[in-house]
Design a protein around this motif. Structure first.
Motif, PDB file in Angstrom:
ATOM      1  N   MET A 299      -5.794  -1.725   7.562  1.00  0.00           N
ATOM      2  CA  MET A 299      -4.435  -2.144   7.888  1.00  0.00           C
ATOM      3  C   MET A 299      -4.081  -1.864   9.348  1.00  0.00           C
ATOM      4  SD  MET A 299      -3.228  -3.605   5.248  1.00  0.00           S
ATOM      5  CE  MET A 299      -1.465  -3.696   5.001  1.00  0.00           C
TER       6      MET A 299
ATOM      7  N   TYR B 135      -3.206   3.333  -8.745  1.00  0.00           N
ATOM      8  CA  TYR B 135      -3.569   4.428  -9.640  1.00  0.00           C
ATOM      9  C   TYR B 135      -2.711   4.419 -10.899  1.00  0.00           C
ATOM     10  CZ  TYR B 135      -4.758   9.082 -11.268  1.00  0.00           C
ATOM     11  OH  TYR B 135      -5.188  10.124 -12.033  1.00  0.00           O
TER      12      TYR B 135
ATOM     13  N   TRP C 124      -6.846   2.831  -4.142  1.00  0.00           N
ATOM     14  CA  TRP C 124      -6.717   4.250  -4.499  1.00  0.00           C
ATOM     15  C   TRP C 124      -5.385   4.805  -4.012  1.00  0.00           C
ATOM     16  CZ3 TRP C 124      -9.185   6.078  -8.342  1.00  0.00           C
ATOM     17  CH2 TRP C 124      -9.291   7.460  -8.544  1.00  0.00           C
ATOM     18  N   ASP C 125      -4.357   3.975  -4.086  1.00  0.00           N
ATOM     19  CA  ASP C 125      -3.019   4.460  -3.735  1.00  0.00           C
ATOM     20  C   ASP C 125      -2.211   4.656  -5.017  1.00  0.00           C
ATOM     21  OD1 ASP C 125      -2.673   1.825  -4.463  1.00  0.00           O
ATOM     22  OD2 ASP C 125      -1.134   1.426  -2.958  1.00  0.00           O
ATOM     23  N   GLN C 126      -0.999   5.134  -4.855  1.00  0.00           N
ATOM     24  CA  GLN C 126      -0.164   5.412  -6.022  1.00  0.00           C
ATOM     25  C   GLN C 126       0.065   4.164  -6.874  1.00  0.00           C
ATOM     26  OE1 GLN C 126       0.005   8.476  -6.986  1.00  0.00           O
ATOM     27  NE2 GLN C 126       2.140   9.030  -6.695  1.00  0.00           N
ATOM     28  N   LEU C 127       0.264   3.038  -6.198  1.00  0.00           N
ATOM     29  CA  LEU C 127       0.541   1.796  -6.920  1.00  0.00           C
ATOM     30  C   LEU C 127      -0.598   1.453  -7.877  1.00  0.00           C
ATOM     31  CD1 LEU C 127       2.571  -0.557  -7.086  1.00  0.00           C
ATOM     32  CD2 LEU C 127       1.143  -1.773  -5.455  1.00  0.00           C
TER      33      LEU C 127
ATOM     34  N   GLU D 162       4.280   7.738 -10.661  1.00  0.00           N
ATOM     35  CA  GLU D 162       5.240   6.785 -10.144  1.00  0.00           C
ATOM     36  C   GLU D 162       6.303   6.573 -11.220  1.00  0.00           C
ATOM     37  OE1 GLU D 162       4.738   4.115  -7.077  1.00  0.00           O
ATOM     38  OE2 GLU D 162       4.537   6.258  -6.677  1.00  0.00           O
TER      39      GLU D 162
ATOM     40  N   ILE E 148      -8.835   1.694   3.485  1.00  0.00           N
ATOM     41  CA  ILE E 148      -7.801   0.655   3.410  1.00  0.00           C
ATOM     42  C   ILE E 148      -6.797   0.849   4.541  1.00  0.00           C
ATOM     43  CG2 ILE E 148      -5.982  -0.342   1.982  1.00  0.00           C
ATOM     44  CD1 ILE E 148      -8.588  -0.929   0.771  1.00  0.00           C
ATOM     45  N   VAL E 149      -6.441   2.099   4.811  1.00  0.00           N
ATOM     46  CA  VAL E 149      -5.509   2.346   5.922  1.00  0.00           C
ATOM     47  C   VAL E 149      -6.136   1.859   7.232  1.00  0.00           C
ATOM     48  CG1 VAL E 149      -4.316   4.129   7.246  1.00  0.00           C
ATOM     49  CG2 VAL E 149      -4.385   4.256   4.750  1.00  0.00           C
TER      50      VAL E 149
ATOM     51  N   TYR F  34      -9.066   5.311   0.194  1.00  0.00           N
ATOM     52  CA  TYR F  34      -7.716   5.102   0.720  1.00  0.00           C
ATOM     53  C   TYR F  34      -7.729   5.005   2.241  1.00  0.00           C
ATOM     54  CZ  TYR F  34      -2.734   5.781   1.470  1.00  0.00           C
ATOM     55  OH  TYR F  34      -1.433   5.631   1.858  1.00  0.00           O
TER      56      TYR F  34
ATOM     57  N   TYR G  12      -7.112  -3.938  -8.468  1.00  0.00           N
ATOM     58  CA  TYR G  12      -5.856  -3.222  -8.240  1.00  0.00           C
ATOM     59  C   TYR G  12      -6.059  -1.738  -7.974  1.00  0.00           C
ATOM     60  CZ  TYR G  12      -0.828  -4.124  -8.778  1.00  0.00           C
ATOM     61  OH  TYR G  12       0.505  -4.362  -8.560  1.00  0.00           O
TER      62      TYR G  12
ATOM     63  N   LEU H 197       0.872  -1.172   0.000  1.00  0.00           N
ATOM     64  CA  LEU H 197       0.000   0.000   0.000  1.00  0.00           C
ATOM     65  C   LEU H 197       0.908   1.220   0.000  1.00  0.00           C
ATOM     66  CD1 LEU H 197      -2.924   1.076   0.203  1.00  0.00           C
ATOM     67  CD2 LEU H 197      -2.585   1.233   2.669  1.00  0.00           C
ATOM     68  N   ARG H 198       0.820   2.018  -1.058  1.00  0.00           N
ATOM     69  CA  ARG H 198       1.671   3.209  -1.117  1.00  0.00           C
ATOM     70  C   ARG H 198       0.895   4.421  -0.663  1.00  0.00           C
ATOM     71  NH1 ARG H 198       4.869   1.898  -6.485  1.00  0.00           N
ATOM     72  NH2 ARG H 198       5.670  -0.107  -5.829  1.00  0.00           N
ATOM     73  N   GLU H 199       1.428   5.622  -0.966  1.00  0.00           N
ATOM     74  CA  GLU H 199       0.734   6.838  -0.537  1.00  0.00           C
ATOM     75  C   GLU H 199      -0.576   6.993  -1.304  1.00  0.00           C
ATOM     76  OE1 GLU H 199       4.141   7.952  -2.466  1.00  0.00           O
ATOM     77  OE2 GLU H 199       4.242   6.142  -1.233  1.00  0.00           O
ATOM     78  N   LEU H 200      -1.373   7.931  -0.829  1.00  0.00           N
ATOM     79  CA  LEU H 200      -2.633   8.263  -1.498  1.00  0.00           C
ATOM     80  C   LEU H 200      -2.358   8.620  -2.957  1.00  0.00           C
ATOM     81  CD1 LEU H 200      -5.688   8.983  -1.288  1.00  0.00           C
ATOM     82  CD2 LEU H 200      -4.971  11.281  -0.656  1.00  0.00           C
ATOM     83  N   SER H 201      -3.227   8.196  -3.848  1.00  0.00           N
ATOM     84  CA  SER H 201      -2.998   8.442  -5.270  1.00  0.00           C
ATOM     85  C   SER H 201      -2.906   9.936  -5.532  1.00  0.00           C
ATOM     86  CB  SER H 201      -4.138   7.853  -6.094  1.00  0.00           C
ATOM     87  OG  SER H 201      -5.325   8.565  -5.844  1.00  0.00           O
ATOM     88  N   ASN H 202      -2.031  10.263  -6.477  1.00  0.00           N
ATOM     89  CA  ASN H 202      -1.811  11.663  -6.785  1.00  0.00           C
ATOM     90  C   ASN H 202      -1.605  11.799  -8.285  1.00  0.00           C
ATOM     91  OD1 ASN H 202      -0.925  14.214  -7.183  1.00  0.00           O
ATOM     92  ND2 ASN H 202       0.681  14.157  -5.618  1.00  0.00           N
TER      93      ASN H 202
END
Ligand code: HEM
Lengths: 240, 256
Positions: free
Chosen positions: B99, B171, B166-169, A60, B95-96, B92, B162, A50-55
């Motif tokens: 976790m 998205y 709604w995280d960077q990965l 990336e 999901i946090v 997001y 996937y 799980l990375r940071e909130l989408s931006n």
């Protein structure tokens, strides 16, 4: 089922059927337990990413699709997106669907054999492995800006500038590609006549068309890696 | 000690018990068959199967495992739906929370995630096995076709999931994936020959997939509905066809 005349003169039926309960069901339950335990065990120790909130403003780098699509993303290095991302996967799916209708070899139905279906097994296994090789490269060996890194190299942002690419002259490209498909379609038919006769014109053309496209995809990659060729065929409308 | 047999007789020899369990458990061929055919879940199987089909070295158990992981994902997925809202302002954070706050939430999310990966792997290996045993040959051609569609659906199931954190990965993975749709010949606005149909960023296939020109609230909702409802329903329907056909085509393939 096999009918045997035993010594006593009694007819005995012999078949290889066994009761599903418990022979098969027991194995299925065991498999289900192993899968569950395995998944839970793994999930206990390894966290899902799980990375940071989408931006949308901050891409990336590298931005990677899920691993099972990285073969296609890796193909983007060698092909335009219309081919790597749309046409190639469509051809793969179509090719898979066609397999049962193209392979009319009656042997090897329901058991493992390589000897009786050398062509089919070789082709399929090659494609299957190739798919995963590309996935491996895309997953493990591609760093920032999709630059190539060996497993022992560190991902950095300053890698040598890749050599410039050039296109083949259009007539040469058309001759090469046309010649490739023409030779690929005619030569095997002439050299291996029985192969051609067994399949018939339609099956043969589809089989070879798909096979040549698979091989051609590999060849284009080799052209790119060995001779820095960007496009075999470059036109204002479409590039290959 | 006649206590235990007596007790068992008391429990099982009455109308209530017998209304639920129709037959005894004495090991007779009849009961072995009944065990399968009088059970709605197990009667997916025939009462008897050819022996080689029960061998792990023949099927590698991969189709069965794929199905089992699908069930596993359904259960963990339903549990996740209690905590997750497909809203760009919440997703997001939900999901946090899973976790760090929800009891066993991390465990739940992890197992759903790894299960998804496992299913992609088992379904590919299943296809590999079916190919190597030549099990797509007559009369099973059509079941192979159903299988290929299930393979694609498995990919799509995983792919739509996937985006949901709604995280960077997710998205950027979905960005990369759906950008390909732009290049669709004729139908994507950057694809070859798209000018013929007058494709623009706001009317091509990518727009239809995302419900917009960029990945935003409509795309998240679409991914969610495809992921949690549409694809699972379609895949379940096709699995019914798949299993039905395994039996109608003469059971697990084998040497004749
Ligand atoms: C969600 C995906 C799938 C599920 C749950 C599934 C499940 C199963 C199961 C439980 C069997 C019984 C035998 C075994 O376990 O090997 C089976 C057989 C079969 N599957 Fe699948 N399968 C899936 C995808 C596929 C794919 C991708 C293909 C091929 C492209 C395929 C083609 C077949 C064929 C032809 C059979 C008959 C095999 C035989 O009789 O030996 N299936 N499937």
């Amino acid at each position: 089922m096999e009918v045997r005349l035993e010594k006593k003169g009694i007819i005995e039926f012999k078949d290889d059927k066994v009761f599903t309960w418990p022979t098969l069901v027991a194995k299925e339950f065991l498999a289900a337990i192993f899968v569950t335990v395995g998944l839970l065990f793994y999930s206990y120790f390894v966290d899902a990413p799980l990375r940071e909130l989408s931006n949308p403003g901050q891409a990336e780098n590298p931005a990677k699709a899920p691993w099972y699509f990285l073969g296609l993303q890796e193909a983007l290095v060698y092909f335009d997106p219309w081919y790597a991302g749309v046409v190639l996967p469509s051809i793969i799916i179509l090719g898979l669907i066609l397999i049962p209708y193209l392979d009319n070899n009656p042997k090897g139905n329901g058991y493992y054999t390589f000897r009786e279906r050398k062509f089919a097994v070789t082709t399929f296994v090659f494609g299957y492995i190739f798919w995963y090789v590309l996935i491996y490269i895309g997953t493990a060996l591609r760093g920032p800006f999709w630059a190539f890194f060996w497993p022992w190299e560190k991902w950095t942002h300053d890698f040598p500038t890749p050599p410039p690419l050039h296109d083949l002259p259009l007539p040469l490209g058309i001759v090469l590609m046309g010649g490739f498909y023409f030779a690929g379609l005619t030569l095997p038919a002439l050299v291996k006549r029985d192969f051609f006769m067994k399949l018939g014109v339609i099956r043969y053309s589809l089989t070879m068309g798909l096979l040549l496209t698979m091989i051609g995809t590999v060849i284009k990659m080799v052209f790119r890696l060995a001779f820095n060729v960007k496009y075999i065929i470059a036109t204002p409308w479409i590039n290959i | 000690m006649k206590l235990i047999p007596d007790l068992i007789k008391k429990i099982t020899d009455n109308e209530i018990w017998k209304s639920v369990f129709r037959h005894g458990y004495t090991d007779t061929p009849r009961n072995r068959a009944l065990q399968i055919i009088s059970n709605i879940w197990l009667h997916l199987h025939p009462a008897k199967v050819r022996e080689h089909g029960t061998k792990i070295r023949f099927t590698w158990c991969m189709g069965g495992m794929t199905f089992f992981i699908f069930l596993f994902e359904t259960i963990t997925g339903i549990l996740l739906m209690f905590y997750y809202v497909p809203d760009v302002n919440r997703a997001y954070a939900d999901i946090v929370d899973l976790m760090y706050v929800v009891p066993f939430g991390r465990f739940l999310r992890n197992s759903h995630r790894w299960g998804a990966h496992a299913m992609v792997i088992t379904v590919s290996v299943h296809m590999f096995r079916v190919f190597l045993t030549g099990s797509y040959k007559p009369p099973r051609q059509f079941n192979w076709v159903v299988g290929v569609i299930l393979l694609v659906l498995t990919f799509l199931l995983s792919f739509t999931g996937y985006l949901l954190p709604w995280d960077q990965l997710g998205y950027w993975a979905i960005t990369v994936g759906t950008n390909m749709a732009r290049a669709t010949p004729f139908l994507g606005h950057e694809g070859p020959f798209s000018y013929i149909l007058g494709m623009k960023p706001d009317n091509d296939v990518r727009f239809a997939l995302l419900g917009g020109t960029s990945i935003d609230a409509p795309a998240l909702l679409r991914a969610y509905v495809w992921h949690c409802i549409a694809i699972p329903v379609i895949a379940s329907a096709l699995m019914m066809v798949h299993f039905w056909r395994v039996r109608k085509d003469g059971g697990i393939s084998g040497p004749l």
